[in-house]
Design an enzyme around this catalytic site. Sequence first.
Site, PDB file in Angstrom:
ATOM      1  N   HIS A 104      12.596  28.533  23.408  1.00  0.00           N
ATOM      2  CA  HIS A 104      13.102  29.904  23.425  1.00  0.00           C
ATOM      3  C   HIS A 104      12.538  30.731  22.254  1.00  0.00           C
ATOM      4  O   HIS A 104      12.386  31.943  22.360  1.00  0.00           O
ATOM      5  CB  HIS A 104      14.634  29.929  23.282  1.00  0.00           C
TER       6      HIS A 104
ATOM      7  N   CYS B  42      11.898  24.944  19.526  1.00  0.00           N
ATOM      8  CA  CYS B  42      12.689  25.273  20.707  1.00  0.00           C
ATOM      9  C   CYS B  42      11.862  26.269  21.497  1.00  0.00           C
ATOM     10  O   CYS B  42      11.340  27.237  20.919  1.00  0.00           O
ATOM     11  CB  CYS B  42      14.019  25.890  20.289  1.00  0.00           C
TER      12      CYS B  42
ATOM     13  N   ASP C  40      13.212  23.764  32.019  1.00  0.00           N
ATOM     14  CA  ASP C  40      13.919  24.070  30.766  1.00  0.00           C
ATOM     15  C   ASP C  40      15.369  24.394  31.134  1.00  0.00           C
ATOM     16  O   ASP C  40      15.707  24.519  32.315  1.00  0.00           O
ATOM     17  CB  ASP C  40      13.270  25.281  30.069  1.00  0.00           C
ATOM     18  N   SER C  41      16.191  24.565  30.105  1.00  0.00           N
ATOM     19  CA  SER C  41      17.579  24.935  30.365  1.00  0.00           C
ATOM     20  C   SER C  41      17.711  26.410  30.770  1.00  0.00           C
ATOM     21  O   SER C  41      18.732  26.803  31.327  1.00  0.00           O
ATOM     22  CB  SER C  41      18.414  24.683  29.110  1.00  0.00           C
TER      23      SER C  41
ATOM     24  N   GLU D 185      19.137  34.526  25.085  1.00  0.00           N
ATOM     25  CA  GLU D 185      19.617  34.575  26.475  1.00  0.00           C
ATOM     26  C   GLU D 185      20.419  35.857  26.745  1.00  0.00           C
ATOM     27  O   GLU D 185      20.503  36.313  27.871  1.00  0.00           O
ATOM     28  CB  GLU D 185      20.448  33.330  26.811  1.00  0.00           C
TER      29      GLU D 185
ATOM     30  N   CYS E 122      11.139  21.915  27.256  1.00  0.00           N
ATOM     31  CA  CYS E 122      12.382  22.034  26.497  1.00  0.00           C
ATOM     32  C   CYS E 122      12.387  20.950  25.428  1.00  0.00           C
ATOM     33  O   CYS E 122      12.267  19.758  25.742  1.00  0.00           O
ATOM     34  CB  CYS E 122      13.565  21.847  27.444  1.00  0.00           C
TER      35      CYS E 122
END
Length: 262
Positions: A184, A182, A7-8, A150, A70
């Site tokens: 996240h 997403c 993932d990022s 984040e 992701c």
Amino acid sequence: QPIGIFDSGVGGLTVAKEIKRLLPNEDLIYFGDTKHLPYGEKSKEAIIEYSTKITNFLLKQNCKAIVIACNTATANALNEVMQSVAGKVPVIDVINPVAEKVSYEIHNNVGVIATKATVNSGLYKKSIRKHNKWIKVDELATPLLVPAIEEGFKNHPITHAIIYNYLSNSKLKNIETLILGCTHYPLLIDEIKQYYGNRVRVIDSPNIVANHLKIILDKYNLLNDNNPNPNYHFYLSDLTKNFEKISKKFFGKTIDLELKVL
Ligand code: DGN
């Protein structure tokens, strides 16, 4: 052989955690591309470049399967990742298994919240409609959520304000089911559920993806049943405090973080 997950940033940890729970004997290698975060704002070309580099790295680590944890990478680079893998190992993405399950189980209005790059691809709508063309799918880009996560802004007034602002958007007015498009976003699932109460069902995407992975590994005889002390290794393209904090919370103290610039 380990399972490779990328993932990022911290988002893919929501998927990795569920994989760890459902497949407790598997070694895992996680790549968080924190240097290039957020992917949601990047061009398709850049997302393809990052995703294929990471995939090649994971193949070099002898991974027996690649999980693209992701949505943005799935929506923009799935074909290129498949090309890099060239059938050597299975590739599991986070959109198609969820879209397929939702299209069989849900028969009402579905909302999807995701990054700009995922919404622009329209992949959720296409993928759901491929199986069930009667479902109404409304997608909304919610780009401020990833930076808030984040930054570690969980249970924070700023995050509540962002959630309220996005979820009250008229596009999502009549939905009965919500997909967190997403990886996240499950980190904010409590806040999101709080907004809706019982009105809207929020889909548990990490669980669907981890189950799908289990089925695929079983199909190809790749399941590891006898590995009581599995190894979890994390590579990051930039060592960030927040990743350290969240990954420790998810995986316990014994995790191994290593800087790796590709
Ligand atoms: N977690 C990623 C996703 O599922 O789309 C994207 C996060 C980001 O880089 N913006």
